[in-house]
Scaffold this active site. Structure first.
Site, PDB file in Angstrom:
ATOM      1  N   GLU A 101       4.280  -5.480   9.501  1.00  0.00           N
ATOM      2  CA  GLU A 101       3.716  -5.170   8.193  1.00  0.00           C
ATOM      3  C   GLU A 101       2.932  -3.857   8.243  1.00  0.00           C
ATOM      4  OE1 GLU A 101       3.442  -9.623   6.262  1.00  0.00           O
ATOM      5  OE2 GLU A 101       1.630  -8.808   7.174  1.00  0.00           O
ATOM      6  N   CYS A 355      -7.989  -6.655   6.110  1.00  0.00           N
ATOM      7  CA  CYS A 355      -8.248  -6.654   7.554  1.00  0.00           C
ATOM      8  C   CYS A 355      -8.064  -8.046   8.155  1.00  0.00           C
ATOM      9  CB  CYS A 355      -9.677  -6.167   7.798  1.00  0.00           C
ATOM     10  SG  CYS A 355     -10.133  -6.094   9.531  1.00  0.00           S
TER      11      CYS A 355
END
Length: 373
Positions: A101, A355
């Protein structure tokens, strides 16, 4: 061995995205071509996002035909795109039968691309989604630089995003995606050299940041290979907590990591020698004001700034994010020590692009022992 005979024997074309400028010079020299050919090809690849030799108008027909037989320009393929309500884009890219990703984060005058360096991650940090996927292998250069190339190509083709003709549409690149970059340092640095090259993406060193969980030998190697801004994923003020949430700390404890960071700061010029310290705030784990005092004392003498990161929810992980009150109290303590500190704005959480939320798809997991890291 003759290059074309080698390719014939192994029935595999050379992917030009795996080569930096110096390697392309050698490649074309073996083909009996002049050095300027490597510059021409790099311009077509990285300035015009061209992956078809037929469209390279200043390349001779005979060389085009030869290149089509022995070479290719192959980047990872985007198989899924997700758009966040805040404008963040997450792309799932196919590598073999697996997925990595990559995240694009647009802001007012700044656009950041978060790049992956491994399929999965071997470090096993307990609060991170990537770690839950396990680890398969390092990405090669074409799979790293290919994320940047594919993203830039797609953005330039997107008429809704206003970009000047063929201008590189990314201002900052962070190696903060899936994986530990310093466990793939050779390929990562080779990709960075292409990003920096005038015939590549022409990005400035100060606009690239590499984040590490604290692979001490890798930090030492990095400063001898390339001078770029460094971020340390610390996430704890002491070894007791860090051992619990980051198993790599049992190999490289806080003192050794921060000493390596101190040396990196002294020996490099990028970002004026300032290190970024990343610290994810976990409710009742590492977010007490006493932890903030401990952290500040650990960082004494190291030119740094701190990014406090609200923890983003991840399925099957039993942590919670600190409250706003505790985050602000933590921030207040660090500011009293005159340490530049911010609470990072959450971007892309609604598409699991924030994150720690990148997971991809990892098959054939491999277990790495810490003594091999």
């Amino acid at each position: 061995m003759d290059l074309e005979k080698y390719i014939f024997m192994y029935a595999k074309k050379v992917n030009l995205l795996n080569m930096n400028k110096e390697e392309l010079l050698i490649f074309f020299d073996k083909l009996g071509e002049k050095p300027f050919r490597s510059h021409q090809i790099m311009r077509w690849i990285y300035h015009y996002y061209c992956d078809d030799f037929n469209y390279m108008t200043n390349i001779s027909k005979s060389l085009k035909e030869r290149l089509k037989q022995i070479a290719e320009i192959r980047a990872p393929i985007i198989i899924k795109e997700q758009l966040s309500s805040d404008g963040t884009i997450k792309w799932a890219m196919k590598i073999d039968e697996q997925q990595i990703e990559t995240v694009y984060i647009p802001e007012n005058k700044r656009t950041t691309l978060c790049v992956s360096s491994q399929i999965g991650c071997p470090l096993g940090c307990s609060f991170c989604g990537t770690a839950q996927q396990g680890f398969n292998r390092n990405l090669n250069v074409s799979e790293i630089i290919g994320q940047v190339w594919r993203a830039a190509q797609l953005i330039n083709l997107n008429k809704k995003i206003k970009i000047k003709n063929n201008r590189f549409p990314i201002t900052n690149i962070v190696f903060m995606g899936m994986g530990e970059p310093l466990l793939n340092i050779v390929n990562v640095v080779s990709a960075i050299r292409i990003i920096l090259d005038d015939f590549g993406f022409k990005l400035s060193k100060r606009h690239i940041t590499l984040s590490t969980a604290g692979i001490v030998p890798g930090i030492e190697k990095l400063k001898n290979m390339i001078d770029i801004p460094l971020a340390i994923s610390l996430h704890a003020p002491n070894d007791i907590i860090r051992n619990k949430i980051m198993p790599i700390n049992k190999k490289y404890n806080i003192n050794s990591v921060l000493e390596a960071a101190r040396r990196y700061s002294m020996d490099t010029k990028s970002n004026h020698g300032r290190i970024t310290i990343e610290y994810v705030l976990l409710k009742n784990i590492n977010d007490d004001v006493l932890h903030a005092h401990q952290l500040a004392k650990q960082l004494q003498g190291i030119p740094c700034k701190i990014n406090l990161i609200p923890w983003n929810p991840i399925p099957n992980i039993r942590y919670a994010c600190s409250s706003q009150i505790r985050m602000r109290a933590f921030l207040k303590v660090l500011l009293k020590y005159n340490i530049v500190t911010i609470i990072r704005k959450i971007r892309g959480a609604d598409i699991n692009a924030a994150c720690g939320q990148l997971t991809g798809e990892v098959i054939n997991r491999i277990n790495l022992q810490y003594n091999s890291l």
